[in-house]
Design a protein around this motif. Structure first.
Motif, short mmCIF file in Angstrom:
data_model
loop_
_atom_site.label_atom_id
_atom_site.label_comp_id
_atom_site.label_asym_id
_atom_site.label_seq_id
_atom_site.Cartn_x
_atom_site.Cartn_y
_atom_site.Cartn_z
N ASN A 61 0.82 -1.22 0.00
CA ASN A 61 0.00 0.00 0.00
C ASN A 61 0.85 1.26 0.00
O ASN A 61 0.35 2.35 -0.26
CB ASN A 61 -0.94 0.02 1.22
N ASN A 62 2.13 1.12 0.32
CA ASN A 62 3.03 2.28 0.36
C ASN A 62 3.97 2.35 -0.84
O ASN A 62 4.84 3.21 -0.90
CB ASN A 62 3.85 2.24 1.65
N VAL A 63 3.77 1.44 -1.80
CA VAL A 63 4.53 1.50 -3.05
C VAL A 63 3.78 2.40 -4.02
O VAL A 63 2.61 2.18 -4.30
CB VAL A 63 4.73 0.10 -3.65
N VAL A 64 4.43 3.42 -4.51
CA VAL A 64 3.78 4.41 -5.38
C VAL A 64 3.62 3.88 -6.79
O VAL A 64 2.56 3.99 -7.40
CB VAL A 64 4.58 5.73 -5.39
N ASN A 65 4.67 3.29 -7.33
CA ASN A 65 4.63 2.80 -8.71
C ASN A 65 5.00 1.32 -8.78
O ASN A 65 6.02 0.91 -8.23
CB ASN A 65 5.60 3.61 -9.59
N ASN A 66 4.13 0.56 -9.44
CA ASN A 66 4.34 -0.87 -9.72
C ASN A 66 4.34 -1.75 -8.47
O ASN A 66 5.19 -2.63 -8.30
CB ASN A 66 5.63 -1.06 -10.52
N SER A 67 3.35 -1.51 -7.62
CA SER A 67 3.21 -2.35 -6.42
C SER A 67 2.89 -3.79 -6.79
O SER A 67 3.34 -4.72 -6.11
CB SER A 67 2.13 -1.78 -5.50
N LYS A 68 2.12 -3.99 -7.85
CA LYS A 68 1.76 -5.36 -8.26
C LYS A 68 3.01 -6.16 -8.60
O LYS A 68 3.12 -7.35 -8.26
CB LYS A 68 0.81 -5.32 -9.46
N PHE A 69 3.98 -5.53 -9.25
CA PHE A 69 5.23 -6.19 -9.61
C PHE A 69 5.97 -6.67 -8.36
O PHE A 69 6.65 -7.70 -8.39
CB PHE A 69 6.13 -5.23 -10.41
N MET A 70 5.84 -5.92 -7.26
CA MET A 70 6.57 -6.23 -6.03
C MET A 70 5.95 -7.36 -5.22
O MET A 70 6.56 -7.85 -4.27
CB MET A 70 6.64 -4.99 -5.13
N THR A 71 4.74 -7.79 -5.58
CA THR A 71 4.01 -8.75 -4.75
C THR A 71 4.80 -10.02 -4.46
O THR A 71 4.95 -10.43 -3.30
CB THR A 71 2.66 -9.10 -5.40
N SER A 248 6.08 14.39 -3.12
CA SER A 248 6.86 14.57 -4.35
C SER A 248 6.81 13.34 -5.23
O SER A 248 6.80 13.43 -6.46
CB SER A 248 8.32 14.93 -4.01
N SER A 249 6.78 12.16 -4.61
CA SER A 249 6.73 10.93 -5.38
C SER A 249 5.36 10.66 -5.98
O SER A 249 5.22 9.88 -6.92
CB SER A 249 7.16 9.74 -4.51
N LEU A 250 4.35 11.33 -5.46
CA LEU A 250 3.00 11.22 -6.02
C LEU A 250 2.82 12.11 -7.24
O LEU A 250 2.02 11.83 -8.12
CB LEU A 250 1.94 11.60 -4.98
#
Length: 408
Positions: A61-71, A248-250
């Motif tokens: 929930n705290n990954v801004v970009n490509n959280s699905k890849f990190m699963t 900033s990352s958002l």
């Protein structure tokens, strides 16, 4: 036994090297600097926020970009696994406010030492002051690594060269060049976790003002992107601090002309409660100036800026303040709008967003889908997260995924 080259001795590289060597492989780690972990040394203001004490689901929930890849990789090597890994390696940890995990010693250097000791225990060979200049894929099972000193041959290569933020630490975009030469697509890089330059000049009056327990809301046009609770600092260029870094990352991939930040200085109070508070203060200080009346509600440096924004003279007596002026005060205390000019540069950005397109990377192993035996881990990939130890965890989890999946 496979011969493995790991390029880059940062967080991802050290974990990848250890995991690959622990699986019985012959591992050589190339680091262009005189030592490993130069960027680790400056994280968390030199204390190193190792990870975030949370579940894999909370992490994602705290990954801004490509959280699905990190699963896959975060479940295979979770924040809990990371903490256990360091504790077993002799690094005692502590969890601070906000579930941020630090070494008990408050020394980032101890994190690097622990990782290096792990690598040494399984026979990783270190090549310092040796920059990899080119990677040649000789055939489907062999790579030539050409460095500033000589040429080597390896069966597999793991690229962990970081991004381009804090270039003084050695993060100069080498991995992007390697990826491009092998036909990989690159997502344009942007500054991540950095300060934000604001329009106007009111912030100069507030320079040095540090605020705690505020809400910072990020808007894109009329759409609310996110509310961030925590600390904020006014600077000579605009704003910084944990909430701003995450903001900033958002916004770093958006048209900044349409971005608005809004501070709620009193998030614990509803509009109705704040209005009652103002009315009580107005009654108590009815014969004083509005400047003096607000000193219990707001920081002293903020009051003149707030009054100017509301169009209220500082010397105006409280008993002359109109209902409309009181409403303006309430609105600005709860919604202090700031327009964004730009982001601070890469030399100040904690991380780099963008990089190697993860669509071309196997999320379970970090192996390239285009070139067999070539792996990418850590910040070189297009994955980034909020501040709080999440980005180092990305490095650890992706590094472990690569190293652990290269079996003898």
């Amino acid at each position: 036994m496979s011969k493995i080259a790991v390029i880059g001795g940062g967080a991802a590289g050290l974990v990848a090297a250890y995991a690959a060597a622990a699986n019985g492989n012959d591992v050589t780690l190339f680091e262009k600097n005189e030592k490993c972990g130069k960027k680790i040394y400056i994280t968390g203001k030199g204390r190193c926020n190792v990870t975030h004490d949370c579940t894999p689901a909370e992490f994602l929930n705290n990954v801004v970009n490509n959280s699905k890849f990190m699963t896959s990789s975060i479940y295979a090597f979770s924040p809990e696994d990371t903490m256990r890994f360091f504790e077993v390696g002799g690094l005692r940890l502590k969890t601070e406010r906000g579930a941020r995990v630090f070494p008990l010693s408050d020394k980032a250097s101890d994190v690097t030492k622990c990782l290096e000791n792990y690598c040494k225990s399984v026979g990783v060979v270190f090549k310092f002051n040796e920059q990899v200049e080119k990677i040649n894929n000789l055939n489907s099972t062999m790579f030539d690594i050409i460095t500033s000193k000589q040429c080597y041959s390896f069966d597999k290569v793991i690229v962990c060269t970081g991004g381009i933020s804090y270039p003084s630490t050695g993060s100069t975009g080498d991995g992007y060049k390697f990826a491009r030469e092998f036909g990989h697509s690159l997502v344009p890089v942007k500054q991540g976790l950095c300060g934000i330059n604001l329009k106007g000049d009111y912030y100069k009056q507030l320079q040095g003002l540090s605020l705690k327990n505020i809400n910072l809301t990020v808007y894109y046009g009329n759409k609310k992107l996110k509310e961030l609770f925590g600390e904020l600092l006014f600077t000579h260029f605009g704003v910084s601090g944990p909430t701003v870094l995450s903001a900033s990352s958002l916004i770093n991939r958006l048209d900044l002309q349409n971005v608005r930040l809004s501070i709620d200085f009193k998030p614990a109070l509803s509009d109705e409660q704040l209005d009652k508070r103002l009315l009580r203060d107005f009654e108590e200080y009815k014969n004083k100036s509005i400047l003096n009346c607000l000193k219990e509600l707001l920081p002293a440096a903020l009051i003149p800026v707030m009054l100017e924004r509301c169009g209220i003279l500082q010397e105006k007596k409280v008993n002359l303040i109109t209902k409309n002026e009181r409403q303006l005060l309430l609105t600005n205390v709860k919604n202090f709008d700031m327009l964004v000019s730009s982001l601070r540069g890469f030399e100040e950005a904690i991380i780099t967003a963008g990089g190697v397109d993860v669509k071309e990377i196997n999320p379970k192993t970090m192996e390239s889908k285009l070139v067999k035996g070539l792996y990418f881990c850590g910040e070189v990939l297009d994955i980034d997260a909020f501040t709080g130890g999440f980005n180092l965890q990305i490095a650890f989890s992706t590094g472990f995924a690569a190293g652990n999946n290269i079996k003898e």
